[in-house]
Scaffold this motif. Sequence first.
Motif, short mmCIF file in Angstrom:
data_model
loop_
_atom_site.label_atom_id
_atom_site.label_comp_id
_atom_site.label_asym_id
_atom_site.label_seq_id
_atom_site.Cartn_x
_atom_site.Cartn_y
_atom_site.Cartn_z
N THR A 83 -8.38 -3.43 7.80
CA THR A 83 -8.66 -4.02 6.48
C THR A 83 -7.46 -3.83 5.55
O THR A 83 -7.10 -4.74 4.78
CB THR A 83 -9.91 -3.38 5.85
OG1 THR A 83 -10.98 -3.44 6.79
CG2 THR A 83 -10.33 -4.11 4.60
N LEU A 84 -6.84 -2.66 5.60
CA LEU A 84 -5.65 -2.40 4.77
C LEU A 84 -4.52 -3.36 5.09
O LEU A 84 -3.82 -3.83 4.19
CB LEU A 84 -5.18 -0.96 4.98
CG LEU A 84 -5.85 0.14 4.14
CD1 LEU A 84 -5.38 1.50 4.62
CD2 LEU A 84 -5.56 -0.04 2.66
N VAL B 49 -10.78 0.64 8.73
CA VAL B 49 -10.05 0.78 7.46
C VAL B 49 -8.61 0.30 7.61
O VAL B 49 -8.09 -0.42 6.75
CB VAL B 49 -10.09 2.24 6.98
CG1 VAL B 49 -9.12 2.46 5.82
CG2 VAL B 49 -11.50 2.62 6.54
N LEU B 50 -7.96 0.69 8.70
CA LEU B 50 -6.56 0.30 8.92
C LEU B 50 -6.42 -1.22 9.05
O LEU B 50 -5.49 -1.82 8.49
CB LEU B 50 -6.01 0.99 10.17
CG LEU B 50 -5.80 2.51 10.06
CD1 LEU B 50 -5.36 3.09 11.40
CD2 LEU B 50 -4.75 2.83 8.99
N LEU C 127 -8.47 -2.93 -2.65
CA LEU C 127 -9.21 -1.79 -2.11
C LEU C 127 -10.70 -2.07 -1.91
O LEU C 127 -11.36 -1.38 -1.13
CB LEU C 127 -9.05 -0.58 -3.05
CG LEU C 127 -7.63 0.01 -3.15
CD1 LEU C 127 -7.62 1.17 -4.13
CD2 LEU C 127 -7.11 0.46 -1.79
N HIS D 136 0.83 -1.22 0.00
CA HIS D 136 0.00 0.00 0.00
C HIS D 136 0.86 1.27 0.00
O HIS D 136 0.52 2.26 -0.65
CB HIS D 136 -0.93 0.00 1.21
CG HIS D 136 -2.03 -1.02 1.13
ND1 HIS D 136 -2.95 -1.05 0.10
CD2 HIS D 136 -2.35 -2.06 1.95
CE1 HIS D 136 -3.79 -2.05 0.29
NE2 HIS D 136 -3.45 -2.68 1.41
N VAL E 10 -16.18 -2.53 3.99
CA VAL E 10 -16.18 -2.25 5.43
C VAL E 10 -16.85 -0.91 5.71
O VAL E 10 -17.73 -0.81 6.59
CB VAL E 10 -14.74 -2.26 5.99
CG1 VAL E 10 -14.70 -1.71 7.41
CG2 VAL E 10 -14.19 -3.68 5.98
N LEU E 11 -16.46 0.13 4.96
CA LEU E 11 -17.05 1.45 5.16
C LEU E 11 -18.55 1.45 4.87
O LEU E 11 -19.35 2.08 5.59
CB LEU E 11 -16.35 2.48 4.27
CG LEU E 11 -14.91 2.84 4.67
CD1 LEU E 11 -14.29 3.76 3.63
CD2 LEU E 11 -14.88 3.50 6.04
N ILE F 203 -12.05 -2.45 1.64
CA ILE F 203 -12.14 -1.19 2.40
C ILE F 203 -13.51 -0.55 2.18
O ILE F 203 -14.18 -0.13 3.13
CB ILE F 203 -11.03 -0.22 1.97
CG1 ILE F 203 -9.66 -0.81 2.32
CG2 ILE F 203 -11.20 1.14 2.65
CD1 ILE F 203 -8.51 -0.04 1.76
N PHE F 204 -13.95 -0.50 0.91
CA PHE F 204 -15.26 0.08 0.61
C PHE F 204 -16.39 -0.76 1.18
O PHE F 204 -17.42 -0.22 1.61
CB PHE F 204 -15.41 0.24 -0.91
CG PHE F 204 -14.48 1.24 -1.52
CD1 PHE F 204 -14.65 2.60 -1.29
CD2 PHE F 204 -13.39 0.83 -2.29
CE1 PHE F 204 -13.78 3.53 -1.85
CE2 PHE F 204 -12.52 1.75 -2.84
CZ PHE F 204 -12.71 3.11 -2.62
N ASN G 198 -14.38 3.97 12.42
CA ASN G 198 -14.23 3.86 10.96
C ASN G 198 -12.77 3.80 10.55
O ASN G 198 -12.37 2.99 9.71
CB ASN G 198 -14.91 5.06 10.29
CG ASN G 198 -16.38 4.83 10.03
OD1 ASN G 198 -16.77 4.22 9.05
ND2 ASN G 198 -17.21 5.32 10.94
N LEU G 199 -11.97 4.66 11.18
CA LEU G 199 -10.54 4.72 10.85
C LEU G 199 -9.84 3.41 11.19
O LEU G 199 -9.06 2.87 10.38
CB LEU G 199 -9.89 5.89 11.60
CG LEU G 199 -8.41 6.13 11.35
CD1 LEU G 199 -8.15 6.45 9.89
CD2 LEU G 199 -7.89 7.26 12.24
#
Length: 359
Positions: A256-257, A253-254, A263, A101, A269-270, A266-267, A249-250
């Motif tokens: 998941t990354l 995302v982390l 990617l 990433h 999850v959000l 990530i979408f 949320n943050l």
Amino acid sequence: MKELPITVRRSIELIGICLLGAIISIGSEIIMPVLMAFFLSIVLLPSYRFLRNKRVPEALAILLPILLGAVFIGSVIWFFSAQISILAADFPQIQKNISFHLNNLSFWINSKTDFSTQEQIKFLNEQSNKLLVNAGNIIGGAAGSITSAFIFIGLVPIYIYLFLSYKNLLLRFIFMWFRTQQHKKVKEVMKETEVIIKSYLVGLLIQIAYITILLGGILLVLDIKHAILIGVIFALLNLIPYVGALIGNLIGVLLTLTSSQELLPIFLVLGVIAIVQFLDNNILMPRIVGSKVKINAFAAILGVFIAGTLAGVSGMFLALPMVAVLKIIFDRSSMFKPWGILLGDENTIRSPMKSRNSE
């Protein structure tokens, strides 16, 4: 006795608020465990009364609910320990995903700006050196926080036991501050406070359960790695009004990354977090808690930030029930009623600047 001018009264009230804030900030390590224990002891009151009605000895009637709470907290700690072990086992893959990433990010920055790869590496090295210089302070602060957390967790059950043991003594102390003709109003305030605190805190426990099941379950079906961990972290952080959801949320995302090089997860999850949060805010939580905590959004957000600044995470968590209790007290007092109106959500259509005749 001549009444003081309104400007003097409001000035004294503001000085009192500032003094209260200073006391909370200086003595937060003493005050916050007491406040937490007070709120939790109110939540445990129904189970205590039930056991006492069944002729269970008082000491046992207090200890049993506390032990159940301790088992719940122990289960949460065990869960996080197990998840951290899984993350540690996946560290080589996590390191590989992070490098992937970072390389993609570096390529994107190169294509959009004049910030070359060498300059990016130099910048990262400078930031790494700063982190290493401050590593001792960070570790020391973390160690202090962990120690404070253990002290906090150790003191709260003791305070709960004492609150429930000496509840009649505390009630007598409160009533002695007021004249006999005011006792009826004091009882109303105390009963309303009990209802609000119980409905709010019990509602939060239910909220943790259904957010974990909904969010973790959906992410698990979508084959997102660390789905349950993301669900639990978001559910716990969501207890902190407004701010917690953003941090959740943050972190989602982390996590998941670090577990995928794509990617799309990530979408996903959000998107799932947004759907679950919409259901929570608009359908589930209003039905569970109802409209008992009538605090406007501005007062709630400001209360969370002020409480967090004065007393840390525990202050942010207790911000809404504390503001709600203050509103109940202010609404019952002719002197502080304007502050109760300021905290409430009873917004009127008619502007006070307009008289009926001018309309």
